[in-house]
Every structure is written in structure tokens, then in C-alpha cells.
Design an enzyme around this catalytic site. Structure first.
Site, PDB file in Angstrom:
ATOM      1  N   GLY A  25       0.828  -1.201   0.000  1.00 20.48           N
ATOM      2  CA  GLY A  25       0.000   0.000   0.000  1.00 20.48           C
ATOM      3  C   GLY A  25       0.857   1.243   0.000  1.00 20.48           C
ATOM      4  N   GLY A  28      -0.242   9.231   1.534  1.00 16.00           N
ATOM      5  CA  GLY A  28       0.416  10.464   1.917  1.00 16.00           C
ATOM      6  C   GLY A  28       1.445  10.308   3.019  1.00 16.00           C
ATOM      7  N   GLY A  30       3.312   7.376   3.673  1.00 14.02           N
ATOM      8  CA  GLY A  30       4.393   6.428   3.428  1.00 14.02           C
ATOM      9  C   GLY A  30       3.973   5.306   2.503  1.00 14.02           C
ATOM     10  CG  ASP A 145      -8.264   7.020   9.220  1.00 19.15           C
ATOM     11  OD1 ASP A 145      -9.458   7.262   8.918  1.00 19.15           O
ATOM     12  OD2 ASP A 145      -7.389   6.776   8.370  1.00 19.15           O
TER      13      ASP A 145
END
Length: 311
Positions: A25, A28, A30, A145
Site C-alpha cells: 500500500g 500520503g 508512506g 481513523d
């Protein structure tokens, strides 16, 4: 600070680990790659973060480190958190070595394949998530998140792990005025006032997540929908689960259930056993996918909310 000890700039990452080059993956904060620990061939996830992209730093008495590393150290004792095994500072980046549990996929992909989860399965999952979030808060950290893409499901055991603390912060009682999480999981007070308190905002995200599990997609896409919080339930859901979701998704933060209230809610305390063994057909549902697959072929209209790769 407890947990993984700092690794010096001179430490040679390549002596201990091999990066396969397979990308799990990116976003923004890493890029995450698959890797192997050389001593025992253990599969790991390797997250590389450019120093010039780090916006939040933890500054102990020694060399500053990205806040994400400090948060992962703080929650290293929590079973339901994907663990930071090691980290290295290089001249231009930080390298984080994280657990990569076998037989896992993210909850977004799991829901996409199943279309919706039964209440029995959702209850078993949600109880684990709630316990993990509660323990994270007790450790003085807020994730900020919480969503399906940041949860790994072990398809053999039914156990879940919370990943990616890149949007997290140390827990404070006063209001936050910054937010790097996923907008469709953010609460109305952030949309309207750009201010929120950690615990009620986390409960809002948990309500969105539970709706996602039992209905197959998130309830709100637009800011106007978030601020109105008008729920339409899909399928034949029990009144108890509807009550719990509605209690989490109250517009006014003070009207929302607390995490302690959720633990005591009748739906979560249902007499029906919701242990891991009750998670239906979990070991043989679908072929294993990489935990951060970007689900462009997902069923129905479920759309990935991620701007950042898993971990």
C-alpha cells in the site's frame, strides 16, 4: 516511553530484514512493502516514511521521531493492535517493521466479499474493535481513523487487529482542531466547526463502522448527509442493532453513547454467544488477499475511502 527501543541511524536494516519489493500500500504518509526477517524467515510489513513528509513529531530528550512511532510504542501491549516490531532512522526516511499476520485481509475486502455481515458476525467483530479502542484510549492514545480499511481480519481465527496510527495523536481532554482521518467517518462537529473531542468522535466512527458491517456500506457520503445524520437501515436488522447505531450517530456529541455505554448495550450483551468460534464460515470464505488490496472490483457500490495504504 515504553515499547520498541530507538534504533540508531547507523543501524543496518538490511542486516536483519529483506524487503521483497512487493508493495502492500501507499499514501500520503508512506509506502508499505512486504518483507522477511532473515533470522527466521518471518513475514513482516515494512513501512517507509520520508522525513520531509512527516508533519507530527514526538520530541523526547533524544532524537525526535515521527509521532506515529511514539504512538505505536505506547500501545505495544495491546493485543488488538498490529505491533511495531522495530524501527530504523535513515538519512532521508524512517523504516518501520510491523507484524504481518498470516491469513489476513482487511475488513473492507471482507465486507465487500460477504456483501453484508450477519449480526452474529458483526457482534463478534465489533466487540473486539470496541475493546481495542477502549484499551488504546486507556493507554493515552487516540487513533482518529477507525474504519474498515484499518482493520485486519484473520480469516482462520476471526481475530481483528487495528492498524495505521498515522492519523493518531496522544489523547487529551480538550478539543482537537486538526484531523487527518477519513472524512466520511468524521463527525458533524468537525465538518461544521473544525473542532471535536476524541471520545465522542471515536464513538461516531464506531457507529459508521457498525452500520457498514451490517448494511454493507457507509451511511453518509456527503458533508450535508453527515451533518443531518438521517439513517436509512437496509435489510432486516434487529431493533437492538439499529438502536446502537443510532445512539452512536447522534449529531450532538453529548447525546452520543459513551464507549462504556456501548459495552452495556443490549445488542452487545445479547444472550446469543458471539465468541470467535461463532464467526460463520470464516476459515473458508474466499481466497486470501493482501491486506491492502485496493478493491476496485468490489461488489455492489462499496467504494474505498482510503488515501493511505494499510499499516
Amino acid at each position: 516511553m515504553e515499547g520498541v527501543k530507538s534504533t540508531s541511524v547507523s543501524a543496518n536494516f538490511a542486516d536483519k530484514y529483506h524487503c521483497t519489493g512487493e508493495k502492500l500500500g501507499s499514501g500520503g504518509f508512506g509506502t508499505v512493502y512486504s518483507g522477511v526477517r532473515k533470522s527466521d524467515q518471518l513475514q513482516v510489513a515494512i513501512k517507509v516514511v520520508d522525513k520531509n513528509k512527516v508533519t507530527d513529531w514526538y520530541r523526547p530528550k533524544v532524537t525526535p521521531i515521527p509521532l506515529e512511532i511514539a504512538l505505536l510504542q505506547r500501545v505495544s501491549h495491546i493485543k488488538g493492535v498490529n505491533q511495531l516490531m522495530d524501527y530504523y532512522e535513515q538519512s532521508r526516511c524512517f523504516i518501520m517493521v510491523l507484524q504481518k499476520p498470516e491469513g489476513c485481509m482487511d475488513l473492507f475486502d471482507y465486507i465487500s466479499e460477504k456483501k453484508v455481515l450477519s449480526e452474529k458476525t458483526a457482534r463478534a467483530f465489533f466487540r473486539q474493535i470496541l475493546e481495542t479502542v477502549h484499551e488504546v484510549h486507556k493507554a493515552g492514545v487516540v487513533h482518529r481513523d477507525i474504519k474498515d480499511e484499518n482493520l485486519l481480519v484473520n480469516t482462520k481465527t476471526g481475530q481483528l487487529q487495528l492498524i495505521d496510527f498515522g492519523s493518531g495523536a496522544f489523547l487529551i481532554d480538550s478539543a482537537y482542531t486538526d484531523f487527518d482521518g477519513t472524512r466520511v467517518y468524521s463527525p458533524p462537529e468537525w465538518i461544521r466547526q473544525h473542532r471535536y473531542h476524541a471520545r465522542p468522535a471515536a464513538v461516531w466512527s464506531l457507529g459508521i463502522l457498525l452500520y457498514d458491517m451490517v448494511c454493507g456500506d457507509i451511511p453518509f457520503e456527503l458533508d450535508e448527509q453527515i451533518c443531518k445524520a438521517e439513517l436509512t437501515f437496509k435489510g432486516h436488522l434487529s431493533k437492538e442493532v439499529q438502536s446502537l447505531i443510532s445512539g452512536c450517530l447522534q449529531i450532538k456529541p453529548s447525546n452520543r453513547l459513551s464507549i462504556e455505554d456501548i459495552f452495556q448495550h443490549p445488542w452487545l450483551r445479547n444472550n446469543e454467544k458471539s465468541s470467535l468460534s461463532s464467526v460463520e464460515n470464516i476459515a473458508c470464505i474466499i481466497p486470501l488477499k493482501t491486506a491492502n488490496t485496493n478493491s476496485s472490483g468490489s461488489l455492489e457500490s462499496k467504494v474505498s475511502t482510503s488515501s493511505e495504504g494499510s499499516y
